[in-house]
Design an enzyme around this catalytic site. Structure first.
Site, mmCIF file in Angstrom:
data_model
loop_
_atom_site.group_PDB
_atom_site.id
_atom_site.type_symbol
_atom_site.label_atom_id
_atom_site.label_comp_id
_atom_site.label_asym_id
_atom_site.label_seq_id
_atom_site.Cartn_x
_atom_site.Cartn_y
_atom_site.Cartn_z
ATOM 1 N N ASP A 1 0.522 -1.272 -0.157
ATOM 2 C CA ASP A 1 0.104 -0.118 0.006
ATOM 3 C C ASP A 1 0.838 1.273 -0.099
ATOM 4 O OD1 ASP A 1 -2.084 -1.744 0.154
ATOM 5 O OD2 ASP A 1 -2.373 -1.415 2.240
ATOM 6 N N SER B 1 -10.909 5.133 -26.574
ATOM 7 C CA SER B 1 -11.222 4.120 -25.381
ATOM 8 C C SER B 1 -10.513 4.929 -24.067
ATOM 9 C CB SER B 1 -10.369 2.919 -25.618
ATOM 10 O OG SER B 1 -9.101 3.261 -25.831
ATOM 11 N N ARG C 1 -5.434 -2.640 -21.756
ATOM 12 C CA ARG C 1 -5.401 -1.572 -22.807
ATOM 13 C C ARG C 1 -5.793 -2.120 -24.256
ATOM 14 N NH1 ARG C 1 -5.810 3.852 -22.890
ATOM 15 N NH2 ARG C 1 -3.998 4.413 -21.467
#
Ligand code: F6P
Length: 329
Positions: A132, A220, A159
């Site tokens: 984290d 996109s 992607r």
């Protein structure tokens, strides 16, 4: 006068992180170099309560630097959060002759260490082990860089399909209450936006990004979403649902990367960081340091009081937000 430390206990606690094994190795080998005994404590604080102790030699950590997970195993131990649990842990430590502890873990694990050190006279050194990156006083935590690379690898793959179908993908990543993984993986993967708890980004700003993308003839988009919720709202599904309702012209999909972010071989950066920090943990004990976390600042090892590392919110560099906003146009 400080007691001489002849036996070190080492444990990993909380969520595992790539590089934890490199840290255990460095602690073990540095302690052995100084002729200290090393006891590996299995399953975090639970092993301290259950007396799951293993004598470690230099060869116990051979062939581990490249392995993900933790050879000591790990756990989130509720019993250690009770005074009775900590008393049992302390008595077991004394019985086993453990003079000092090295705790490798995240915020919750170091909070446990802080409680323990307040109640009992034990030197404890913390190593920041969490994907984290949310511990104050260190530029990076062990496992963060590896997780970031794993995320970027996944986003590159998503992607391809996002682009082929002209879709918007909301990709949810871990980080608990912090947005470091989302923000930096967004920059590294060339994403259109990141939604992080530290930012003021909401879905309307998101729509602006998308609009801007469309104007730039982007068909996109990739949006990295931190798993953190703000006022009970958040997460990739929440944003994708809003897009479906409010901007039905867009075809939205969700990917939750989940625990694959925590697995895999540690990056070279994490191996080096963990090695330096594990070495520094033993050097710190030899210098008489106690109850500090080993951090890294501008490539220098630093000692951070555990109380500060766990209490202070680690700010996200605002420049990172500007970089993403400008470069995602
Ligand atoms: O703290 C590490 C972490 O992976 C967080 O990013 C995440 O919120 C949490 O642990 C998940 O915990 P668990 O593996 O116990 O579900």
């Amino acid at each position: 006068m400080e007691r001489k430390i002849s036996t070190i206990g080492v444990l990993t606690s909380g969520g595992d992180a790539p590089g934890m094994n490199a840290a255990i190795r460095a602690v073990t080998r540095t302690a052995r170099y100084h002729e200290m005994n090393v006891i590996g404590i299995m399953r975090g604080y639970q092993g301290l309560i259950d007396k799951e102790f293993v004598k470690f030699t230099s060869s116990s950590v051979s062939n581990t630097i490249q392995r993900g997970g933790t050879i000591l195993k790990t756990a989130r131990c509720g019993a250690f959060m009770t005074p009775e649990g900590r008393k049992a842990a302390y008595e077991n430590m004394v019985e086993a002759g453990i003079d000092a502890l090295v705790v490798i873990g995240g915020n919750g694990s170091l909070t446990g260490a802080q409680l323990f050190a307040r109640e009992y006279d034990i030197p404890i050194i913390g190593l920041p082990g969490t994907i984290d990156n949310d511990l104050y006083g260190t530029d990076s935590t062990i496992g963060y860089d590896s997780a970031l690379n794993t995320i970027v690898d996944c986003v590159d793959k998503i992607r391809d399909t996002a682009n082929s179908h002209d879709r918007i993908f909301f990709i949810e990543v871990m980080g608990r209450d912090a947005g470091f993984l989302a923000q930096n993986s967004a920059i590294a993967s060339g994403a259109e936006a990141a939604i992080i708890p530290e930012g003021s980004t909401d879905v309307d700003q998101l729509a602006e990004f998308i609009d801007r993308g469309k104007r730039k003839s982007k068909n996109s988009a990739i949006v990295l979403v931190s798993e953190a919720q703000k006022n009970g709202v958040g997460g990739a599904f929440y944003y994708a649902d809003r897009i479906k309702k409010e901007f039905p012209q867009f075809d939205a999909r969700v990917t939750i990367l989940g625990h694959l972010q925590r697995g895999g071989t540690p990056s070279a950066y994490d191996r080096i960081l963990a090695s330096r920090m594990g070495y520094a943990a033993i050097e710190a004990l030899l210098e008489g340091q106690r109850n500090v976390m080993i951090g890294i600042k501008n490539d220098e090892i630093v000692y951070v009081p555990i109380s500060r590392a766990i209490k202070m919110d680690k700010p996200i560099n605002q420049e990172l937000i500007a970089v993403l906003n400008v470069l995602s146009m």
